[in-house]
Design a protein around this motif. Structure first.
Motif, PDB file in Angstrom:
ATOM      1  N   LYS A 130       4.351  12.028   0.662  1.00  0.00           N
ATOM      2  CA  LYS A 130       3.836  12.586   1.915  1.00  0.00           C
ATOM      3  C   LYS A 130       2.601  11.815   2.378  1.00  0.00           C
ATOM      4  CE  LYS A 130       1.870  16.811   3.876  1.00  0.00           C
ATOM      5  NZ  LYS A 130       1.440  18.216   3.594  1.00  0.00           N
ATOM      6  N   ASP A 131       1.714  11.498   1.450  1.00  0.00           N
ATOM      7  CA  ASP A 131       0.511  10.746   1.807  1.00  0.00           C
ATOM      8  C   ASP A 131       0.851   9.316   2.208  1.00  0.00           C
ATOM      9  OD1 ASP A 131      -0.898  12.998   1.252  1.00  0.00           O
ATOM     10  OD2 ASP A 131      -1.890  12.240  -0.558  1.00  0.00           O
ATOM     11  N   ALA A 132       1.841   8.731   1.559  1.00  0.00           N
ATOM     12  CA  ALA A 132       2.263   7.376   1.940  1.00  0.00           C
ATOM     13  C   ALA A 132       2.788   7.366   3.372  1.00  0.00           C
ATOM     14  CB  ALA A 132       3.338   6.874   0.975  1.00  0.00           C
ATOM     15  N   ASP A 133       3.516   8.412   3.754  1.00  0.00           N
ATOM     16  CA  ASP A 133       4.019   8.514   5.130  1.00  0.00           C
ATOM     17  C   ASP A 133       2.883   8.757   6.120  1.00  0.00           C
ATOM     18  OD1 ASP A 133       6.643   8.157   4.281  1.00  0.00           O
ATOM     19  OD2 ASP A 133       7.026  10.309   4.092  1.00  0.00           O
ATOM     20  N   ALA A 134       1.832   9.444   5.670  1.00  0.00           N
ATOM     21  CA  ALA A 134       0.698   9.746   6.558  1.00  0.00           C
ATOM     22  C   ALA A 134      -0.241   8.554   6.729  1.00  0.00           C
ATOM     23  CB  ALA A 134      -0.090  10.937   6.002  1.00  0.00           C
ATOM     24  N   TRP A 135      -0.188   7.598   5.799  1.00  0.00           N
ATOM     25  CA  TRP A 135      -1.142   6.483   5.792  1.00  0.00           C
ATOM     26  C   TRP A 135      -1.173   5.691   7.103  1.00  0.00           C
ATOM     27  CZ3 TRP A 135      -5.281   5.124   3.241  1.00  0.00           C
ATOM     28  CH2 TRP A 135      -5.731   3.803   3.278  1.00  0.00           C
ATOM     29  N   PRO A 136      -0.028   5.239   7.646  1.00  0.00           N
ATOM     30  CA  PRO A 136      -0.116   4.492   8.900  1.00  0.00           C
ATOM     31  C   PRO A 136      -0.619   5.334  10.067  1.00  0.00           C
ATOM     32  CG  PRO A 136       2.177   4.869   8.271  1.00  0.00           C
ATOM     33  CD  PRO A 136       1.340   5.253   7.111  1.00  0.00           C
ATOM     34  N   LYS A 137      -0.332   6.629  10.045  1.00  0.00           N
ATOM     35  CA  LYS A 137      -0.829   7.498  11.120  1.00  0.00           C
ATOM     36  C   LYS A 137      -2.347   7.644  11.012  1.00  0.00           C
ATOM     37  CE  LYS A 137       3.502  10.116  10.879  1.00  0.00           C
ATOM     38  NZ  LYS A 137       4.123  11.412  10.513  1.00  0.00           N
ATOM     39  N   TRP A 138      -2.858   7.741   9.792  1.00  0.00           N
ATOM     40  CA  TRP A 138      -4.307   7.803   9.561  1.00  0.00           C
ATOM     41  C   TRP A 138      -4.986   6.546  10.088  1.00  0.00           C
ATOM     42  CZ3 TRP A 138      -8.643  10.301   8.145  1.00  0.00           C
ATOM     43  CH2 TRP A 138      -9.685   9.589   7.551  1.00  0.00           C
ATOM     44  N   ASN A 139      -4.430   5.385   9.767  1.00  0.00           N
ATOM     45  CA  ASN A 139      -5.029   4.132  10.227  1.00  0.00           C
ATOM     46  C   ASN A 139      -4.986   4.010  11.740  1.00  0.00           C
ATOM     47  OD1 ASN A 139      -5.960   2.836   7.840  1.00  0.00           O
ATOM     48  ND2 ASN A 139      -3.852   2.418   7.250  1.00  0.00           N
TER      49      ASN A 139
ATOM     50  N   THR B 197       0.829  -1.200   0.000  1.00  0.00           N
ATOM     51  CA  THR B 197       0.000   0.000   0.000  1.00  0.00           C
ATOM     52  C   THR B 197       0.868   1.256   0.000  1.00  0.00           C
ATOM     53  OG1 THR B 197      -1.826  -1.133   1.111  1.00  0.00           O
ATOM     54  CG2 THR B 197      -1.783   1.262   1.278  1.00  0.00           C
ATOM     55  N   TYR B 198       1.953   1.226   0.763  1.00  0.00           N
ATOM     56  CA  TYR B 198       2.875   2.371   0.791  1.00  0.00           C
ATOM     57  C   TYR B 198       3.403   2.653  -0.611  1.00  0.00           C
ATOM     58  CZ  TYR B 198       6.712   5.443   2.126  1.00  0.00           C
ATOM     59  OH  TYR B 198       7.561   6.524   2.232  1.00  0.00           O
ATOM     60  N   GLU B 199       3.807   1.619  -1.312  1.00  0.00           N
ATOM     61  CA  GLU B 199       4.328   1.789  -2.677  1.00  0.00           C
ATOM     62  C   GLU B 199       3.265   2.379  -3.598  1.00  0.00           C
ATOM     63  OE1 GLU B 199       5.678  -1.974  -4.003  1.00  0.00           O
ATOM     64  OE2 GLU B 199       7.344  -2.104  -2.573  1.00  0.00           O
ATOM     65  N   GLN B 200       2.037   1.905  -3.468  1.00  0.00           N
ATOM     66  CA  GLN B 200       0.951   2.384  -4.314  1.00  0.00           C
ATOM     67  C   GLN B 200       0.651   3.870  -4.056  1.00  0.00           C
ATOM     68  OE1 GLN B 200      -1.379   0.974  -6.673  1.00  0.00           O
ATOM     69  NE2 GLN B 200       0.248  -0.529  -6.947  1.00  0.00           N
TER      70      GLN B 200
END
Length: 547
Positions: A120-129, A110-113
């Motif tokens: 920036k959004d890839a880095d924010a993704w785990p924080k969002w979850n 998911t990070y790669e996608q």
């Protein structure tokens, strides 16, 4: 006295069947009365094409998520055929090129996608979850919490309010603020706080507008997203969804088998015309054919306008309650489209021959928030969306029971057409609306249009007339802030009780309703059995043992 029962359940949808199973399990002689010739309500599997009776579709509701394990276990649903296949990833192919795949169970992929569109959004993704999981820790248990009568001064109501406050004693100031924002913000504004990429925000906005008469810029849609992101299908994955084997009708059938195993009687083609009420207490129901059935306990799972404005004597209901139901908002603008495909779509961004992983999850047409908002603004202005939003799935990629000959079934839950379309069929306009959506999918998957063998279009009018979904609203009422928790469907009557003694409300218009979860039907029975127990204690008080 064959028409005398301990309990009557009105409506053979999944909530009604859950109520019946629990009532029969408690030892009550129970009957379910379903107006249609088939059970399931909106949770139904049907064969809509005369030329292909072997092909079945999940005609309205189409995925599972929020049913608590308590209900699954209590009713032994797995023994009765309940089986859910967890869905694959989220997939969106973009008209301008490229695609986005989100794997709920694979953070690295998911990070790669996401990083393809924004690091920036890839880095924010785990924080969002992690933030969502914190919200779910608070809101998840509230789905099975009976709303208190806020404002009541009765000691029992004050006690329930105190219990609710105590259960949230671990809430911090920050978490309280987060939940307040969630309840009041639009999903668009919330996502702006977290992400920058239009593609990522479009993907995450989908759950904020499903089945809702509101675009992603409307306040309150952030909560709709959370409501759809809390449950799981038993695999512990937050917000995961799944395809029930045999379609949604198989879920209803499993609950029906459970109810019958406990002794419940289930009758179809048994439309209730009115409640039999005397002196503020329920005595039974009358059917359209004139037959009367008697019981001191009735659970209705119908839309509240049908149950209380059409079937209940108006003089037996308080004026303020009637006013609340008259003003109950139940718009939708949803069109359900079911397609039979000769072959799976091959997307320009991710070419495939036959089954690919991205076919097994949602196959969206929701490229950006602006795209979704434009579709809603079209409908609000009184015209069907020029470019409809679609939450698409192909359940036959995982559930082979629906397509014995290998033909694939694609289910498109689409929005929006004008809310007023619930009043008339608008058949030709719906065909044109469907054509436009199919053309949009064909842009990103050339040949898709030519692969369609059959199509089935269910607009708001058919949802209302055929399935009793007033306004075409699958939730029996909008999930807007003023219609949540202690307001659902009326202040003072959000505890699954009604102004009529012995009459209980187990419809999706009560708290936790929205989605195939069974919670309203379960809670209505819990309220009924608790009242029965209290009444028995008053009549037969315990006699203290001699010292």
């Amino acid at each position: 006295m064959s028409n005398t029962y301990d309990a009557i359940v009105i409506g053979g949808g999944h909530n009604g069947l859950v109520s019946a199973a629990y009532l029969a399990r408690s030892g009550a002689k129970t009957v379910v009365l379903e107006a249609r010739s088939a059970l399931g309500g909106a949770a139904t599997t049907e064969a809509p094409w005369e030329d292909a009776p072997h092909l079945r579709v999940t005609r309205l509701s189409y995925v599972m998520s929020l049913m608590p394990p308590t209900i699954v276990n209590d009713l032994q649903l797995e023994r009765h055929g309940y089986k859910v296949h967890p869905m694959g990833p989220y997939y969106q192919a973009f008209p301008e090129g490229g695609s986005l795949t989100i794997y709920e169970d694979d953070p690295a992929r998911t990070y790669e996608q996401i990083a393809k569109w924004s690091k920036k959004d890839a880095d924010a993704w785990p924080k969002w979850n992690a933030w969502l999981e914190g919200i779910a820790d608070v809101m998840g248990p509230l789905l099975t919490q009976v709303p208190p009568s806020i404002g009541s001064r009765r000691p029992s109501d004050l006690l329930e309010l105190a219990k609710l406050a105590w259960s949230q004693r671990g809430l911090t100031v920050r978490k309280t603020g987060d939940i307040t924002r969630l309840l009041t913000m639009s999903i668009s504004d919330l996502l702006d706080d977290w992400f920058e990429s239009p593609q990522i925000k479009g993907a995450l906005a989908v759950n904020g507008v499903i089945g809702t008469w509101a675009g992603p810029c409307e306040p309150g849609t952030a909560y709709v997203m959370a409501h759809h992101s809390i449950g799981d299908v038993g695999d512990g994955q937050l917000g995961s969804w799944g395809y029930p084997e045999g379609g949604m009708g198989a879920v209803s059938e499993a609950i029906a088998r459970s109810a019958r195993s406990f002794g419940a009687e289930i009758r179809t083609n048994a439309r209730v015309s009115k409640m039999l009420v005397r002196g503020g207490r329920i005595e039974g129901v009358a059917l359209e054919n004139g037959e009367e059935l008697r019981a001191p306990l009735v659970v209705t799972t119908l839309h509240p306008r049908t149950a209380f404005l059409d079937q209940t004597p108006r003089g037996e209901l308080p004026d303020d309650f009637v006013s609340d139901i008259e003003h109950w908002k139940t718009r939708s603008g949803v069109v359900k489209i079911n397609l039979a495909l000769a072959e799976l779509p091959s997307f320009t961004a991710d070419p495939s021959s036959g089954l690919a992983e991205h076919h097994t999850g949602s196959v969206e047409m929701a490229p950006t928030i602006d795209y979704i908002e434009a579709a809603f603004q079209d409908a609000r202005a009184g015209r069907p969306a020029l470019a409809p939003f679609s939450d698409g799935v192909i359940p036959t990629t995982l559930d082979k029971t629906l397509n014995p000959d290998g033909t694939h079934i694609m289910s498109l839950f689409t929005q929006w057409v004008p809310a007023e379309w619930a009043n008339e069929p608008h058949t030709e306009e719906l065909e044109a609306y469907t054509d436009r959506l199919i053309d949009l999918y064909d842009q990103v998957a050339p040949g898709f249009k030519g692969s369609i063998m059959y199509r089935d279009i269910v607009g708001p009018h058919e949802m209302e007339v055929e399935y009793g979904l007033i306004g075409g609203n699958i939730f029996h009422g909008e999930l807007s802030l003023e219609q949540l928790f202690h307001m659902r469907p009326s202040p003072g009557f959000a505890d699954y009780r009604t102004p009529i003694a012995g009459l209980y409300n187990g419809s999706s218009a009560t708290h936790a309703g929205g989605g195939v979860c069974g919670i309203p039907g379960w809670q209505a029975v819990r309220a009924a059995l608790a009242d029965k127990k209290r009444a028995e204690r008053r009549v037969f008080p315990k006699i203290g043992r001699a010292s």
